[in-house]
Design an enzyme around this catalytic site. Sequence first.
Site, PDB file in Angstrom:
ATOM      1  CE  LYS A  15       4.009  -5.521  -9.013  1.00 46.76           C
ATOM      2  NZ  LYS A  15       4.715  -5.927  -7.794  1.00 46.76           N
TER       3      LYS A  15
ATOM      4  CG  ASP B 294       1.584  -5.291  -5.920  1.00 48.29           C
ATOM      5  OD1 ASP B 294       2.754  -5.580  -5.650  1.00 48.29           O
ATOM      6  OD2 ASP B 294       1.162  -4.114  -5.848  1.00 48.29           O
TER       7      ASP B 294
ATOM      8  CB  SER C  11       6.229 -16.081  -5.376  1.00 50.80           C
ATOM      9  OG  SER C  11       5.077 -15.378  -4.992  1.00 50.80           O
TER      10      SER C  11
HETATM   11  N1  GLU Z   1       3.817  -8.178  -5.503  1.00 49.31           N
HETATM   12  C1  GLU Z   1       4.906  -8.710  -4.747  1.00 49.31           C
HETATM   13  C2  GLU Z   1       6.148  -7.894  -4.986  1.00 49.31           C
HETATM   14  O1  GLU Z   1       6.054  -6.691  -5.164  1.00 49.31           O
HETATM   15  C3  GLU Z   1       5.085 -10.207  -4.942  1.00 49.31           C
HETATM   16  C4  GLU Z   1       5.287 -10.655  -6.334  1.00 49.31           C
HETATM   17  C5  GLU Z   1       5.296 -12.165  -6.508  1.00 49.31           C
HETATM   18  O2  GLU Z   1       5.146 -12.887  -5.547  1.00 49.31           O
HETATM   19  O3  GLU Z   1       5.468 -12.593  -7.666  1.00 49.31           O
HETATM   20  O4  GLU Z   1       7.251  -8.359  -4.966  1.00 49.31           O
END
Ligand code: GLU
Length: 450
Positions: A125, A165, A382
């Site tokens: 992240k 995000d 994704s």
């Molecule tokens: N931000 C999204 C999550 O909390 C997606 C992350 C992604 O697609 O890599 O899972």
Amino acid sequence: MTYIHDTIVRLQKTSPAQAEFYQAVEEVLDSLQPILETNEKYQKHAIIERMVEPERQIMFRVPWVDDQGNVQVNKGYRIEFNSALGPYKGGLRFHPSVNAGIIKFLGFEQIFKNALTGLPIGGGKGGANFDPKGKSDGEIMRFCQSFINELYRHIGPTTDVPAGDIGVGAREIGYMFGQYKRLTGNYDGVFTGKSLLWGGSLVRKEATGYGCVYFAQYMLEAKGDTLAGKRCLVSGAGNVAIYTIEKLYQLGAVPVTCSDSSGTVYHETGINLDTLKELKEVRKVRLNEYVAAHPEAKFIPAADYPADGNAVWRIPAQLAFPCATQNELSEADAKALVANGVIGVSEGANMPSTQDAVEVFLDAKISYGPGKAANAGGVATSQLEMAQNASMQRWSFEEVDEKLKVIMKNIFLNASETAAEFGEPHNLVLGANIAGFRKVADAMIEQGVV
Ligand code: GLU
């Protein structure tokens, strides 16, 4: 259990002032008691000790020039938490509340969420304490370029694949991808959530919200119920909330709320999706403007919220979809929901319910889908985008949506079967945590002490 206490105390000492991270770790460790007690291997291989420590943390300066010619500086982060199952995968959050602890909690959650999808992706992240609100397009672009001037050396299609995000959507991904391409010369699938014009996947934009509703559907189906006709509370007004509302309508439910930092809209006959999209996706303005188009709807300003929680959860309904942000649903909110007869909660946001709120849901034995299971549809899609990029293919909307449904169903089955295996069939927190943990932990053991 002393090991939970000892782990938290150690983290408090070695990684001070990261409250949300301790909260996420405590919730997972709490669920793991039954599996750790019966499996010496996890202790022998120091799995917990290794799992709470990110493989790598990158923190960097992000200098940029605003429209007035002033130099601004933000803090940038990327936490590469765990690569046992695949390349680090997880979004980037641009929001003023971002700090090392927030990114770390999100990265930790991502490990288990990604494992639950059943797809080959590790957990990571990132983000910055940058506030996109009120910034011009040029400012957003210069910020994104500066962010990538550092991050580009750490990411790649088989090493670390960021996505969006809060505060990061297709526009920001576009600017970051452009800069990455300029610096590396590579046109590869290093980001997901890309525009459909240049490598993005159909359904990715909708996936987190759609998936969260599919998850609710499977929870209800297991009890012989359906979404049809159910009054639903939705918080948030971003990507996740919008597509949660869209899918709820498609499946015959009635979403009656949405919210942002200005307050909550309560529209008794159902939120008008076109107005919501116009306000948030096109004009990018606050929700208080919603009532101008729909005077019969009610707007509750944030200043009028109860001191112990959030007005959106005090409205009577049968289902709740927290799709805003962490800790947006307090113990008092959870009690109000249960008292008002809520039968299910499916979390589109990451860790939106406080630990005390989760206890209320579990004690009431309502259907409760924790974020790391219920919102995994975003990251799962994704991975479908990565698969299409790697094979130079493009799948249809129906194909991707169908795969998303199957993935969400498998996550639900995996979590509920694991919960049943450990004697608490209704407890999807336990089931999701153990199922995710077991996969990552066993992979770590097989890969040796790394
Ligand atoms: N931000 C999204 C999550 O909390 C997606 C992350 C992604 O697609 O890599 O899972």
